[in-house]
Write an enzyme that holds these catalytic residues in place. Structure first.
Site, mmCIF file in Angstrom:
data_model
loop_
_atom_site.group_PDB
_atom_site.id
_atom_site.type_symbol
_atom_site.label_atom_id
_atom_site.label_comp_id
_atom_site.label_asym_id
_atom_site.label_seq_id
_atom_site.Cartn_x
_atom_site.Cartn_y
_atom_site.Cartn_z
ATOM 1 C CD GLU A 265 -0.039 12.078 20.122
ATOM 2 O OE1 GLU A 265 -1.238 12.408 20.022
ATOM 3 O OE2 GLU A 265 0.646 11.702 19.152
ATOM 4 C CG HIS A 268 -3.410 15.904 18.647
ATOM 5 N ND1 HIS A 268 -4.016 16.480 17.558
ATOM 6 C CD2 HIS A 268 -2.309 15.262 18.165
ATOM 7 C CE1 HIS A 268 -3.314 16.193 16.452
ATOM 8 N NE2 HIS A 268 -2.270 15.461 16.798
ATOM 9 C CD GLU A 294 -0.607 16.626 12.980
ATOM 10 O OE1 GLU A 294 -1.508 15.966 13.549
ATOM 11 O OE2 GLU A 294 0.586 16.261 12.961
#
Lengths: 501, 501
Positions: A265, A268, A294
């Protein structure tokens, strides 16, 4: 036109309002998944629906459409303005072309389908889902039919998340990937498995969170413009221009779960945090596509986080945090335990080598469904056959077969999966380009020094936000179109060495 | 008209939308004060302004005004419908009568004033605030002038927070209160102070929070429809029909700070949680006035939480949580330490006896300013004189004098303070009524059994929400208008015994 042109200012204001409504919606969702007390659920769903209506009204306002037309007709647009208007126009068409009665039908059907799935999966009852999924397929094809400029439904859905890519391009990449991965996964599965016993000792939650957060602080995640909280299904979310949060979950008998979710995460989030300030609040103020997004999560999770250099930097700190649990463990054992390969039935539990085979299986089934070559009633059998072909496994039931993932049961078939594997492919392509521009990058990582890697990604991938199409971004940044070669090279070298293949 | 009448349904939908927009705004504010990362501030302010605009547009929509007119003209309204429409109409007038240019001026001036105050207070520079506060006074008078149906500006401001009350009524209550409190506070200040040394030992945060949350769970605060988080300035907030949250702060060398803030906010929250479900999302779906609200926070904080019975129930548990810190402390010492009286300069640090003297001082200065009998340039001196008269103290500077509280510097003079003392007065009046209806209530508290007290308050105060005017509610529930007698009786008995006066 100049930035201070009233026509341009009016557009920037509109876009800021749309972005702010999006951020408010993200806060409602973040709170729902982190802190919201249980009795609040129904009221929160109503608040979210209200905000969606308000945002939809802003996004589809006819006056806004005219503003886009008028600005688009001007001859004095900069390349950045041209791109902003193109993306805004695409978003406007997405929001306006579907008739509102159809949107309502989609939404209602999606809700019904999801709630049926929550019962059908534990009951292993695919038969119940067949008529529902048939309607989902019909509605998905109908939605795509409002966009006849695409080559077909799958092209439309792929373009929604990965602008500019086509099914033909994805097919080609995926078939090359499968041809290489199946034998590699076979060989690894037959090799001797590394030691993993120590990963199932007790790792207290607070120390796990502190360790993961220390790592992503080193990576470059900015805690002054973000934070990490606990949730059931980890996610990253943008709540505002300078508010990009991540969530994780902790299993006290499996420290890799929280650690790699945090690293994933954070990738991202660093992408979103790195978008150039002047693009925030515009149609270009975020990651450009599902696949490129991604690629960043996977790069920091896998190419960095599961590397030997990573554990050279962090094993000592990890052992400081968990001295008893790791008293009999070496750095090399930790590295190997972070890269166990095992053919399994469940996508979300899969390792680097087999994960893409799960994704490719789903993508191909979607393609056949949308192409009319596979009927929904035959989907469960097709699933089993594809798993035998691609992974050499057969699920004992449909629960862990065709009912496994929620994606199709939210009310759309098409476009849900390919981004995961495109991301993996691009992660290695971007990393190879970063390495070429920064010789000795692995040595940096082994010293927990991520300045050059993060700086290069920030400049070349993050800062542009949506300024270039994904295709252009990949070409500019890596010097070639999307290609599977860097990824296959990475996997072959890593797993050949690890498993002595 | 029937609940299912389309005209009524349309109104309920409007009200639900307004309530949901309010709840979303409350979430934005809650997050801002709890978890929001620092870099997000500017973006969050913009999101909050956007949501205010959207809510204002809904609240002042001409079509909504016509709906209110039409429904109000029908002859078949139930008493509940009549009251809903009356409150909705009042809110609509509040939102529509001020010209929007004037609202913008108010808002801009308020922002400027607040930011000047944040610098002027530490610099002890009241002179800088004089012209700003003069404009604040002018704007406040102008705002009130749009509501000529009131007897004067102060009546208008009091009615905004405490519907139906007038300056004359508040004056009368407050003057009776002051006459009784000044000698009581004087006497207590001369008596021997109780032991408080043990309150300044180290009390770890987690154990403090756990203790406070255990108490309010006993009180009846529903954690399935709420939660407690940390913040700088504790508050209660309604984020939705079944989402009423509180916040607290912890000082590890002063356990009373978190405990009594938690008990206080839980009183506000139990009021909101107790509003009848069918009123939620309507104009009656919350506490009826500032004074009645504060009565509930004060009742649970002081009349219950600072009672001897409370410590009979909880001292053992408190000592279990902090065995070393309290090894040499008795239950009686704990009770006495929770009720220290000291004349001080700071309102927010004041005890039960002197707190109201701080409030009355401010209220009377507001009254004189709005009445044109006191000029802003003389306010600092008037402050010092009033403190000498009411509290026998003089602040060494304006920082802890006229610059002490933020209220006036947010851009309005009038109505900000009286609710605190009205709340104290009503807390005793409601408690006395609860006791009359439930003989032996003190014994319940000493057993940590709050079922009868919470049940009585829920039925008589909480469930009605805004169904009755505050005046009617007080009369129905206690059998008489607001009266200072129960409060004075409570204070006299408690402090005479405590301090041997």
């Amino acid at each position: 036109m100049t930035q201070s042109d009233p026509q341009w200012q009016a557009l920037l204001d509109r876009w800021q309002t749309l972005a702010d409504l999006g951020g408010i919606g993200a806060l409602l969702g973040w709170d729902q998944s982190t802190y919201q007390p249980p009795a609040a659920s129904a009221g929160r769903a109503r608040q979210m629906a209200l905000l969606s209506r308000l945002r939809h009204a802003e996004a589809t306002d006819a006056a806004y459409g005219r503003m886009l037309d008028e600005a688009g007709g001007r001859g004095d647009l900069s390349p950045e303005q041209t791109r902003m208007l193109a993306v805004a126009r695409k978003n406007f068409e997405e929001a306006t072309r579907l008739p509102s009665a159809f949107v309502a039908e989609l939404s209602e059907h999606g809700g019904n389908s999801y709630s049926a799935w929550t019962e059908a999966r534990p009951a292993n009852d695919f038969a119940r889902m067949v008529p529902i999924l048939e309607k989902t397929l019909d509605l998905s094809l109908q939605a795509a039919s409002y966009f006849p400029e695409y080559g077909g439904a799958l092209d439309y859905f792929i373009d929604q998340s990965d602008e500019g890519m086509t099914a033909a391009q994805v097919d080609e990449v995926f078939s090359g990937l499968r041809a290489a991965l199946v034998p590699l996964a076979d060989a690894a599965a037959q090799a001797r498995a590394p030691r993993t016993d120590f990963l199932h000792r007790h790792y207290p939650q607070a120390a796990q969170l502190a360790f993961g957060e220390a790592v992503i602080r080193d990576y470059g995640y900015d805690f002054t413009a973000g934070r990490q909280d606990l949730t059931h299904h980890p996610f990253m979310t943008r709540l505002g221009g300078h508010d990009v949060r991540i969530t994780t979950r902790v299993r006290e008998d499996d420290p890799g779960d929280a650690l790699y979710s945090t690293l994933h995460e954070s990738g991202h989030a660093m992408y979103e945090q790195g978008v150039a300030a002047h693009l925030l609040g515009t149609p270009l103020g975020g990651g450009v596509s599902a696949g490129v997004h991604e690629s960043q999560s996977r790069l920091w999770e896998n190419l960095v986080g599961r590397s030997r250099a990573f554990w050279a930097a962090y094993f000592g700190k990890f052992r400081d945090a968990f001295p008893e649990q790791l008293a009999d463990v070496t750095e090399e054992e930790m590295y190997r335990a972070s890269n166990v390969v095992a053919r399994s039935l469940i996508r979300t539990d899969a390792d680097e080598l087999t994960y893409n085979l799960h994704v490719i299986t789903r993508y191909e089934l979607e393609r056949e469904l949308l192409g009319g070559r596979l009927a929904v009633r035959d989907l469960a059998d097709a699933w089993h056959a594809a798993y035998e072909a691609n992974l050499g496994l057969r699920a004992p039931d449909d629960r862990d077969g065709v009912l496994q993932d929620v994606h199709w049961y939210f009310g759309q078939i098409g476009g849900a999966f390919q981004g995961y594997t495109i991301g993996n492919v691009l992660s290695a392509q971007f990393y190879a380009a970063a390495e070429a521009a920064n010789p000795g990058l692995e040595g940096d990582i082994a010293r927990a020094d991520f300045g050059r890697l993060h700086g290069w990604l920030r400049e070349n991938v993050y800062a542009p936000g949506g300024l270039y199409t994904p295709t252009d971004l990949i070409q500019r940044t890596t010097g070639q179109p999307m290609t599977v070669e860097p990824y296959l090279k990475y996997l072959r070298e890593k797993y050949t060495e690890l498993y002595g293949l």
